[in-house]
Design an enzyme around this catalytic site. Structure first.
Site, PDB file in Angstrom:
ATOM      1  N   LYS A 136      74.097  24.699 -47.862  1.00 22.59           N
ATOM      2  CA  LYS A 136      74.136  26.024 -47.244  1.00 22.59           C
ATOM      3  C   LYS A 136      75.551  26.574 -47.113  1.00 22.59           C
ATOM      4  O   LYS A 136      75.753  27.789 -47.142  1.00 22.59           O
ATOM      5  CB  LYS A 136      73.445  25.997 -45.897  1.00 22.59           C
ATOM      6  CG  LYS A 136      71.952  25.743 -46.028  1.00 22.59           C
ATOM      7  CD  LYS A 136      71.365  25.467 -44.675  1.00 22.59           C
ATOM      8  CE  LYS A 136      70.108  26.270 -44.483  1.00 22.59           C
ATOM      9  NZ  LYS A 136      69.767  26.322 -43.056  1.00 22.59           N
ATOM     10  N   GLY A 156      64.073  23.661 -42.348  1.00 20.42           N
ATOM     11  CA  GLY A 156      63.040  23.461 -41.333  1.00 20.42           C
ATOM     12  C   GLY A 156      63.573  23.466 -39.905  1.00 20.42           C
ATOM     13  O   GLY A 156      62.980  22.879 -39.010  1.00 20.42           O
ATOM     14  N   HIS A 194      64.427  38.235 -38.486  1.00 27.59           N
ATOM     15  CA  HIS A 194      64.575  37.494 -39.737  1.00 27.59           C
ATOM     16  C   HIS A 194      63.880  38.308 -40.823  1.00 27.59           C
ATOM     17  O   HIS A 194      62.672  38.546 -40.748  1.00 27.59           O
ATOM     18  CB  HIS A 194      63.925  36.108 -39.600  1.00 27.59           C
ATOM     19  CG  HIS A 194      63.834  35.340 -40.895  1.00 27.59           C
ATOM     20  ND1 HIS A 194      64.522  34.172 -41.117  1.00 27.59           N
ATOM     21  CD2 HIS A 194      63.143  35.591 -42.033  1.00 27.59           C
ATOM     22  CE1 HIS A 194      64.250  33.735 -42.339  1.00 27.59           C
ATOM     23  NE2 HIS A 194      63.419  34.584 -42.920  1.00 27.59           N
ATOM     24  N   LYS A 221      58.740  29.709 -38.513  1.00 27.54           N
ATOM     25  CA  LYS A 221      57.948  30.932 -38.587  1.00 27.54           C
ATOM     26  C   LYS A 221      56.490  30.705 -38.186  1.00 27.54           C
ATOM     27  O   LYS A 221      55.912  29.687 -38.532  1.00 27.54           O
ATOM     28  CB  LYS A 221      57.989  31.463 -40.031  1.00 27.54           C
ATOM     29  CG  LYS A 221      59.404  31.790 -40.475  1.00 27.54           C
ATOM     30  CD  LYS A 221      59.536  31.771 -41.985  1.00 27.54           C
ATOM     31  CE  LYS A 221      60.996  31.919 -42.383  1.00 27.54           C
ATOM     32  NZ  LYS A 221      61.235  31.624 -43.796  1.00 27.54           N
ATOM     33  N   GLU A 228      70.561  32.139 -45.808  1.00 26.68           N
ATOM     34  CA  GLU A 228      70.358  31.061 -46.778  1.00 26.68           C
ATOM     35  C   GLU A 228      69.442  31.528 -47.893  1.00 26.68           C
ATOM     36  O   GLU A 228      68.805  32.576 -47.800  1.00 26.68           O
ATOM     37  CB  GLU A 228      69.756  29.801 -46.110  1.00 26.68           C
ATOM     38  CG  GLU A 228      68.336  29.984 -45.634  1.00 26.68           C
ATOM     39  CD  GLU A 228      67.561  28.652 -45.531  1.00 26.68           C
ATOM     40  OE1 GLU A 228      67.981  27.636 -46.112  1.00 26.68           O
ATOM     41  OE2 GLU A 228      66.499  28.667 -44.888  1.00 26.68           O
ATOM     42  N   ARG A 233      62.563  27.850 -53.901  1.00 24.93           N
ATOM     43  CA  ARG A 233      61.183  27.366 -54.098  1.00 24.93           C
ATOM     44  C   ARG A 233      60.222  28.456 -53.681  1.00 24.93           C
ATOM     45  O   ARG A 233      60.628  29.503 -53.205  1.00 24.93           O
ATOM     46  CB  ARG A 233      60.959  26.144 -53.196  1.00 24.93           C
ATOM     47  CG  ARG A 233      61.271  26.511 -51.726  1.00 24.93           C
ATOM     48  CD  ARG A 233      60.843  25.446 -50.751  1.00 24.93           C
ATOM     49  NE  ARG A 233      61.476  25.624 -49.457  1.00 24.93           N
ATOM     50  CZ  ARG A 233      61.030  26.409 -48.488  1.00 24.93           C
ATOM     51  NH1 ARG A 233      59.937  27.140 -48.660  1.00 24.93           N
ATOM     52  NH2 ARG A 233      61.666  26.502 -47.340  1.00 24.93           N
ATOM     53  N   ARG A 237      49.929  31.619 -39.237  1.00 23.73           N
ATOM     54  CA  ARG A 237      49.805  30.192 -39.573  1.00 23.73           C
ATOM     55  C   ARG A 237      48.915  29.495 -38.553  1.00 23.73           C
ATOM     56  O   ARG A 237      49.227  29.474 -37.364  1.00 23.73           O
ATOM     57  CB  ARG A 237      51.183  29.530 -39.595  1.00 23.73           C
ATOM     58  CG  ARG A 237      52.107  30.096 -40.661  1.00 23.73           C
ATOM     59  CD  ARG A 237      53.303  29.193 -40.871  1.00 23.73           C
ATOM     60  NE  ARG A 237      54.336  29.841 -41.644  1.00 23.73           N
ATOM     61  CZ  ARG A 237      55.409  29.218 -42.111  1.00 23.73           C
ATOM     62  NH1 ARG A 237      55.595  27.933 -41.870  1.00 23.73           N
ATOM     63  NH2 ARG A 237      56.321  29.870 -42.806  1.00 23.73           N
TER      64      ARG A 237
HETATM   65  P1  ADP Z   1      59.357  28.372 -44.904  1.00 25.59           P
HETATM   66  O1  ADP Z   1      60.214  29.523 -44.629  1.00 25.59           O
HETATM   67  O2  ADP Z   1      58.697  28.454 -46.253  1.00 25.59           O
HETATM   68  O3  ADP Z   1      58.429  28.039 -43.803  1.00 25.59           O
HETATM   69  P2  ADP Z   1      61.180  26.187 -44.123  1.00 25.59           P
HETATM   70  O4  ADP Z   1      62.529  26.081 -44.718  1.00 25.59           O
HETATM   71  O5  ADP Z   1      61.006  26.535 -42.705  1.00 25.59           O
HETATM   72  O6  ADP Z   1      60.342  27.170 -45.086  1.00 25.59           O
HETATM   73  O7  ADP Z   1      60.448  24.803 -44.318  1.00 25.59           O
HETATM   74  C1  ADP Z   1      59.793  24.427 -45.445  1.00 25.59           C
HETATM   75  C2  ADP Z   1      58.309  24.484 -45.265  1.00 25.59           C
HETATM   76  O8  ADP Z   1      57.747  23.406 -45.928  1.00 25.59           O
HETATM   77  C3  ADP Z   1      57.864  24.398 -43.813  1.00 25.59           C
HETATM   78  O9  ADP Z   1      57.292  25.613 -43.412  1.00 25.59           O
HETATM   79  C4  ADP Z   1      56.829  23.349 -43.741  1.00 25.59           C
HETATM   80  O10 ADP Z   1      55.581  23.847 -43.284  1.00 25.59           O
HETATM   81  C5  ADP Z   1      56.699  22.907 -45.154  1.00 25.59           C
HETATM   82  N1  ADP Z   1      56.782  21.493 -45.145  1.00 25.59           N
HETATM   83  C6  ADP Z   1      57.787  20.753 -44.702  1.00 25.59           C
HETATM   84  N2  ADP Z   1      57.493  19.486 -44.802  1.00 25.59           N
HETATM   85  C7  ADP Z   1      56.256  19.423 -45.342  1.00 25.59           C
HETATM   86  C8  ADP Z   1      55.395  18.378 -45.684  1.00 25.59           C
HETATM   87  N3  ADP Z   1      55.747  17.122 -45.462  1.00 25.59           N
HETATM   88  N4  ADP Z   1      54.201  18.673 -46.223  1.00 25.59           N
HETATM   89  C9  ADP Z   1      53.849  19.937 -46.439  1.00 25.59           C
HETATM   90  N5  ADP Z   1      54.618  20.966 -46.113  1.00 25.59           N
HETATM   91  C10 ADP Z   1      55.802  20.703 -45.573  1.00 25.59           C
HETATM   92  P1  ADP Z   2      66.312  26.751 -42.130  1.00 24.71           P
HETATM   93  O1  ADP Z   2      66.828  26.103 -43.360  1.00 24.71           O
HETATM   94  O2  ADP Z   2      65.999  25.782 -41.059  1.00 24.71           O
HETATM   95  O3  ADP Z   2      65.223  27.729 -42.430  1.00 24.71           O
HETATM   96  P2  ADP Z   2      67.990  29.096 -41.543  1.00 24.71           P
HETATM   97  O4  ADP Z   2      69.441  29.191 -41.813  1.00 24.71           O
HETATM   98  O5  ADP Z   2      67.094  29.880 -42.427  1.00 24.71           O
HETATM   99  O6  ADP Z   2      67.575  27.560 -41.560  1.00 24.71           O
HETATM  100  O7  ADP Z   2      67.731  29.508 -40.038  1.00 24.71           O
HETATM  101  C1  ADP Z   2      66.462  29.373 -39.439  1.00 24.71           C
HETATM  102  C2  ADP Z   2      66.270  30.454 -38.385  1.00 24.71           C
HETATM  103  O8  ADP Z   2      67.308  30.404 -37.392  1.00 24.71           O
HETATM  104  C3  ADP Z   2      66.350  31.875 -38.912  1.00 24.71           C
HETATM  105  O9  ADP Z   2      65.098  32.322 -39.369  1.00 24.71           O
HETATM  106  C4  ADP Z   2      66.814  32.662 -37.704  1.00 24.71           C
HETATM  107  O10 ADP Z   2      65.719  32.913 -36.834  1.00 24.71           O
HETATM  108  C5  ADP Z   2      67.721  31.687 -36.996  1.00 24.71           C
HETATM  109  N1  ADP Z   2      69.137  31.890 -37.357  1.00 24.71           N
HETATM  110  C6  ADP Z   2      69.781  31.383 -38.408  1.00 24.71           C
HETATM  111  N2  ADP Z   2      71.098  31.732 -38.409  1.00 24.71           N
HETATM  112  C7  ADP Z   2      71.285  32.487 -37.310  1.00 24.71           C
HETATM  113  C8  ADP Z   2      72.428  33.125 -36.718  1.00 24.71           C
HETATM  114  N3  ADP Z   2      73.635  33.041 -37.266  1.00 24.71           N
HETATM  115  N4  ADP Z   2      72.248  33.826 -35.574  1.00 24.71           N
HETATM  116  C9  ADP Z   2      71.020  33.887 -35.007  1.00 24.71           C
HETATM  117  N5  ADP Z   2      69.920  33.287 -35.491  1.00 24.71           N
HETATM  118  C10 ADP Z   2      70.034  32.590 -36.635  1.00 24.71           C
HETATM  119 MG    MG Z   3      65.353  29.483 -43.485  1.00 30.87          MG
END
Ligand code: ADP
Ligand code: ADP
Ligand code: MG
Length: 460
Positions: A119, A167, A211, A240, A292, A296, A342
């Site tokens: 990242k 995640g 977001h 989410k 980020e 995928r 969800r």
């Molecule tokens: P998204 O924005 O698509 O939810 P995240 O970066 O939050 O993506 O996380 C990846 C997604 O992959 C999660 O929402 C989670 O539900 C899913 N995920 C993570 N681990 C697993 C797993 N072991 N099996 C199935 N789905 C998974």
């Molecule tokens: P992940 O890989 O876990 O999805 P992200 O960088 O996408 O990580 O951040 C996950 C969530 O955290 C975002 O959807 C947002 O709600 C919050 N977030 C991320 N960065 C910031 C920031 N700089 N300030 C406030 N909220 C943030």
């Molecule tokens: Mg994210």
């Protein structure tokens, strides 16, 4: 396309594996499912042409076992590997090993995953391609004292983020310098455990943002397009819960700028396949900043499919086979508002505790503009080993108001028992004046909605 000999290894389970098996059928491709011994008899195993057991329940010994997956792919004559989301979907090493074996990994090449999966590097790439990023550190840190010095330049509150993160893990909000060291060590340890990488970077923390993310798609023929945006501000612990498209808060020019920034970044880094560029959006300053890119398919991709009128998983497979994108032109997108809820095996009445166990009744809603993406069935055992998502309810309507009315109707006719789910949370959400008026931010669920919600008074 020579379809007869083309076969896809589906390296996942659950809802996305079911989707992938169906997409293979639609394209006339062969498919091979894999399953852990705990998943024997799961729907994805009978929807694929054949299924192979790859190990015991723990993901590390099955769905994350690269040797086992590659062995199955090779010995069953697969040419493609479809990773879905989660598990190995963003694992550059795995993409590389697939390529070395002559298998097409359905996603960007390993270098692309590596660039965006780190990242801190992704932030630098975004900035280089003219995309505004959240103010923060250029470097990553493993030492709290060194990071603390850099924190002074950024100011508080700030957010610690795992460079290899995902995640919501390895993230901590730091309000004051006094708590910096303690929280840094927590975040870094969590990152080391989850991602085998303790590196942390710093961002300014915005307490009141939405977001908003952009779906992008690129093929091997130089086409790079956006498929509109999604608002995913309804979150709990950075995860989410509800996603929608379009993002109603954006003005036309703001939307245009965001879409162009995302496409510019994808084009700039030579992206391939489906990806999502995520931003935080400050409603008062009207500023959007890159956070980020996910290399995928995203869980919430169906809201985009409903608007655009396309099967994104089919499109991923087509692009992986070298075909040009075949997406409907913008003029033919449906003029609808799409929302996804969800449905997780979690109890919102007790802190969203996971509720694995035996599902009793499961009668999902159906009808016009109601879509359920799932892998569960009545009396099935919901396993404790994996992601808690049971199903996604996707609804569409002429506008946000009618999409919500449809969601309400769908949730009222959903029959589920045996284990607690997030359905009551979504029903209560649909009654909430703030949610209905779209007055939410990424902290709204935790800070405003949940404290004022009495689950005992809601209908089950
Ligand atoms: P998204 O924005 O698509 O939810 P995240 O970066 O939050 O993506 O996380 C990846 C997604 O992959 C999660 O929402 C989670 O539900 C899913 N995920 C993570 N681990 C697993 C797993 N072991 N099996 C199935 N789905 C998974
Ligand atoms: P992940 O890989 O876990 O999805 P992200 O960088 O996408 O990580 O951040 C996950 C969530 O955290 C975002 O959807 C947002 O709600 C919050 N977030 C991320 N960065 C910031 C920031 N700089 N300030 C406030 N909220 C943030
Ligand atoms: Mg994210």
């Amino acid at each position: 396309m020579k379809t007869g000999a083309t076969r896809v290894l589906i390296a996942n389970r659950g809802e996305i594996a079911v989707r992938a098996a169906r997409a293979c059928k639609r394209l006339g491709l062969g498919s091979v499912a894999v399953f852990s011994s705990a998943d024997r008899g799961s729907p994805h195993t009978w929807l694929a042409d054949r299924a192979v057991c790859i190990g015991p329940a723990p993901a590390g010994q099955s769905y994350l076992d690269q040797d086992a997956l590659l062995h199955v792919a090779m010995s069953t004559g697969c040419n493609l590997v479809y990773p879905g989301y989660g598990f190995l979907a963003e694992n550059a090493g795995f993409a590389e090993r697939c390529a070395a074996e002559g298998l097409v990994f359905v996603g960007p090449p390993a270098d692309g995953i590596r660039l965006m999966g780190d990242k801190a590097r992704a932030r630098r790439a975004a900035a280089e391609h003219g995309v505004p990023v959240v103010p923060g550190s250029t470097d990553t840190f493993v030492d709290a004292e060194v990071a603390l010095a850099a924190a002074a330049d950024i100011g508080y509150p700030l957010l610690l983020k795992a460079s290899a993160g995902g995640g919501g893990r390895g993230m901590r909000v730091v309000e004051r310098a006094e708590e910096f060291t303690r929280l840094f060590d927590q975040a870094s340890n969590e990152a080391r455990e989850a991602f085998s990488d303790p590196a942390i970077y710093l961002e300014r923390y915005f307490p009141l943002v939405r977001h908003i993310e952009v779906q992008v798609f690129a093929d091997r023929h130089g086409n790079v397009v956006d498929l509109g945006e999604r608002d995913c501000s309804v979150q709990r612990r950075h995860q989410k819960l509800v996603e929608e498209s379009p993002a109603s808060v954006l003005t036309g020019p703001e939307r245009q700028a965001l879409l162009e920034a995302a496409v510019g970044l994808a084009r700039g880094v030579g992206y391939l396949g489906a990806g999502t560029v995520e931003f935080i959006f400050d409603e008062s300053s009207r500023e959007a900043c890159f956070i980020e890119m996910n290399t995928r398919i995203q869980v919430e991709h169906p809201v985009t499919e409903e608007r655009v009128g396309v099967d994104l998983v089919v499109e991923q497979l087509r692009v992986a086979l070298g075909e040009p994108l075949s997406l409907p032109p913008r003029e033919s997108w449906r003029a609808v508002h799409a929302m996804e809820f969800r449905l997780n095996a979690e109890d919102p009445a007790s802190g969203f505790r996971p509720t694995p166990g035996v599902l009793g009744r499961w009668r999902p809603p159906s009808g016009p503009e109601i879509r359920i993406d799932t892998f569960v069935f009545e009396s099935m055992r919901v396993l404790p080993f994996y992601d808690s998502m049971l199903a996604k309810l996707i609804v569409t309507g002429a506008d946000r108001e009618s999409a919500m009315a449809r969601a309400r109707h769908a949730l009222d006719s959903l029959e589920v028992d045996g284990i607690a789910t997030t359905a009551p949370f979504h029903r209560a959400l649909l009654d909430d004046p703030d949610f209905r008026a779209n007055r939410v931010s990424t902290r709204w669920v935790e800070e405003t909605f949940l404290p004022g919600w009495n689950p005992a008074q809601s209908k089950a």
